[in-house]
Design an enzyme around this catalytic site. Structure first.
Site, PDB file in Angstrom:
ATOM      1  N   LYS A  15       0.893  -1.354  -0.073  1.00  0.00           N
ATOM      2  CA  LYS A  15       0.015   0.144   0.074  1.00  0.00           C
ATOM      3  C   LYS A  15       1.048   1.323   0.113  1.00  0.00           C
ATOM      4  CE  LYS A  15      -3.933  -2.288   2.294  1.00  0.00           C
ATOM      5  NZ  LYS A  15      -4.796  -2.111   3.320  1.00  0.00           N
ATOM      6  N   TYR A  55     -12.032  -3.310  -3.320  1.00  0.00           N
ATOM      7  CA  TYR A  55     -12.585  -3.455  -2.068  1.00  0.00           C
ATOM      8  C   TYR A  55     -14.160  -3.278  -2.032  1.00  0.00           C
ATOM      9  CZ  TYR A  55      -7.935  -2.407   0.214  1.00  0.00           C
ATOM     10  OH  TYR A  55      -6.672  -2.624   0.537  1.00  0.00           O
ATOM     11  N   PHE A  63     -15.457   2.408   6.947  1.00  0.00           N
ATOM     12  CA  PHE A  63     -14.252   3.010   6.484  1.00  0.00           C
ATOM     13  C   PHE A  63     -13.734   2.858   4.812  1.00  0.00           C
ATOM     14  CE2 PHE A  63     -14.062  -1.531   7.785  1.00  0.00           C
ATOM     15  CZ  PHE A  63     -13.470  -2.201   6.818  1.00  0.00           C
ATOM     16  N   ARG A  91      -0.528 -14.695   3.918  1.00  0.00           N
ATOM     17  CA  ARG A  91      -1.541 -14.177   4.850  1.00  0.00           C
ATOM     18  C   ARG A  91      -0.746 -14.268   6.138  1.00  0.00           C
ATOM     19  NH1 ARG A  91      -6.113 -11.292   4.254  1.00  0.00           N
ATOM     20  NH2 ARG A  91      -7.056 -12.339   5.831  1.00  0.00           N
ATOM     21  N   THR A  97      -5.207  -8.214  10.194  1.00  0.00           N
ATOM     22  CA  THR A  97      -5.414  -6.781   9.591  1.00  0.00           C
ATOM     23  C   THR A  97      -5.087  -5.735  10.515  1.00  0.00           C
ATOM     24  OG1 THR A  97      -7.554  -8.151   8.400  1.00  0.00           O
ATOM     25  CG2 THR A  97      -7.488  -5.555   8.587  1.00  0.00           C
ATOM     26  N   ARG A 108       2.806  -6.782   9.236  1.00  0.00           N
ATOM     27  CA  ARG A 108       2.188  -5.617  10.089  1.00  0.00           C
ATOM     28  C   ARG A 108       2.389  -5.465  11.472  1.00  0.00           C
ATOM     29  NH1 ARG A 108      -3.588  -7.781   7.565  1.00  0.00           N
ATOM     30  NH2 ARG A 108      -3.433  -6.354   5.385  1.00  0.00           N
ATOM     31  N   ASN A 118      -2.109  -0.162   6.701  1.00  0.00           N
ATOM     32  CA  ASN A 118      -1.866  -1.230   7.244  1.00  0.00           C
ATOM     33  C   ASN A 118      -0.523  -2.057   6.494  1.00  0.00           C
ATOM     34  OD1 ASN A 118      -3.540  -2.233   5.678  1.00  0.00           O
ATOM     35  ND2 ASN A 118      -4.689  -3.796   6.976  1.00  0.00           N
ATOM     36  N   HIS A 121      -1.726  -5.480   1.472  1.00  0.00           N
ATOM     37  CA  HIS A 121      -3.059  -6.467   1.588  1.00  0.00           C
ATOM     38  C   HIS A 121      -2.676  -7.642   0.754  1.00  0.00           C
ATOM     39  CE1 HIS A 121      -6.999  -7.727   0.031  1.00  0.00           C
ATOM     40  NE2 HIS A 121      -6.478  -7.742  -1.052  1.00  0.00           N
ATOM     41  N   GLU A 132      -8.732 -10.647  -7.848  1.00  0.00           N
ATOM     42  CA  GLU A 132      -7.508  -9.712  -7.774  1.00  0.00           C
ATOM     43  C   GLU A 132      -6.452  -9.526  -8.668  1.00  0.00           C
ATOM     44  OE1 GLU A 132      -6.655  -9.602  -3.556  1.00  0.00           O
ATOM     45  OE2 GLU A 132      -8.872  -9.456  -2.987  1.00  0.00           O
TER      46      GLU A 132
HETATM   47  P1  CMP Z   1      -6.794  -5.086   3.519  1.00  0.00           P
HETATM   48  O1  CMP Z   1      -6.184  -6.635   3.791  1.00  0.00           O
HETATM   49  O2  CMP Z   1      -6.469  -4.192   2.618  1.00  0.00           O
HETATM   50  O3  CMP Z   1      -8.323  -5.620   3.381  1.00  0.00           O
HETATM   51  C1  CMP Z   1      -9.409  -4.628   3.835  1.00  0.00           C
HETATM   52  C2  CMP Z   1      -8.873  -3.292   4.393  1.00  0.00           C
HETATM   53  O4  CMP Z   1      -9.903  -2.604   5.051  1.00  0.00           O
HETATM   54  C3  CMP Z   1      -7.718  -3.865   5.500  1.00  0.00           C
HETATM   55  O5  CMP Z   1      -6.529  -4.206   4.897  1.00  0.00           O
HETATM   56  C4  CMP Z   1      -7.579  -2.634   6.305  1.00  0.00           C
HETATM   57  O6  CMP Z   1      -6.764  -1.577   5.645  1.00  0.00           O
HETATM   58  C5  CMP Z   1      -9.036  -1.777   5.896  1.00  0.00           C
HETATM   59  N1  CMP Z   1      -9.852  -2.245   7.350  1.00  0.00           N
HETATM   60  C6  CMP Z   1     -10.421  -3.333   7.775  1.00  0.00           C
HETATM   61  N2  CMP Z   1     -11.221  -3.209   8.908  1.00  0.00           N
HETATM   62  C7  CMP Z   1     -11.126  -1.840   9.318  1.00  0.00           C
HETATM   63  C8  CMP Z   1     -11.538  -0.984  10.180  1.00  0.00           C
HETATM   64  N3  CMP Z   1     -12.006  -1.717  11.068  1.00  0.00           N
HETATM   65  N4  CMP Z   1     -11.088   0.244  10.223  1.00  0.00           N
HETATM   66  C9  CMP Z   1     -10.443   0.749   9.400  1.00  0.00           C
HETATM   67  N5  CMP Z   1      -9.891   0.074   8.409  1.00  0.00           N
HETATM   68  C10 CMP Z   1     -10.474  -1.118   8.290  1.00  0.00           C
END
Ligand code: CMP
Length: 153
Positions: A15, A55, A63, A91, A97, A108, A118, A121, A132
């Site tokens: 990211k 997404y 969010f 993963r 996450t 992470r 974070n 992805h 994807e």
């Molecule tokens: P990612 O693995 O890119 O997949 C979905 C993304 O949504 C996740 O990482 C986070 O960046 C974001 N995400 C998931 N849950 C939350 C949350 N509770 N608040 C903010 N961002 C979130």
């Protein structure tokens, strides 16, 4: 090789925070040290339409807009990564996450603090990986096999 081991191809995105903070090399090193191999890689700016599609499953979450805004805010790296059980292996390397819950030793867990920013992805299933990969790559972006050494034959 155990019978449940399968070669899989998965999708990973670094990211904007990962690119901006200069962590690309370290992230790729973790994948390579694990034994995973790159099959495609691009540095690019994500357009809003592709980010929304990527997404889409989170479109009803509070969010979502922030996530789309953030992931289009700077260059990202997209990768196709291959190896035994690559979906689960990647993963595990990525970690939970929420970075506060991610184990130390995971990307992470070691390198970030926030849920939206974070770092990376990774696809959470083979179906997601396939979707994807086709969203971010064309067929001719992939190399089929890396045969190090053949150039010396
Ligand atoms: P990612 O693995 O890119 O997949 C979905 C993304 O949504 C996740 O990482 C986070 O960046 C974001 N995400 C998931 N849950 C939350 C949350 N509770 N608040 C903010 N961002 C979130």
């Amino acid at each position: 090789m155990a019978s449940e081991d399968h070669i899989e191809r998965t999708f990973l995105m670094i990211k904007p925070d990962g690119v901006k903070r200069g962590l690309v090399g370290q992230i790729i090193s973790r994948l390579e040290e694990k034994g995973l191999e790159l099959r495609a890689l691009k540095l690019k700016n994500l357009d809003i339409e592709t980010a929304r599609k990527h997404y889409a499953e989170h479109s009803d979450k509070p969010f979502y807009d922030h996530l789309v805004y953030y992931v289009t805010s700077g260059p990202i790296i997209v990768m196709a990564v291959e190896g035994f059980n690559a979906v689960r292996a990647v993963r595990q390397l990525v970690g939970a996450t929420n970075p506060i819950e991610a184990m130390p030793g995971s990307l992470r867990g070691d390198f970030c603090l926030e849920q939206v920013r974070n770092l990376v992805h990774a696809a959470d299933s083979l179906e997601a990986a396939s979707r994807e990969l086709s969203l971010h790559f064309n067929r001719d972006d992939f190399v089929s096999e890396v045969r190090v050494g053949e150039i010396y034959d």
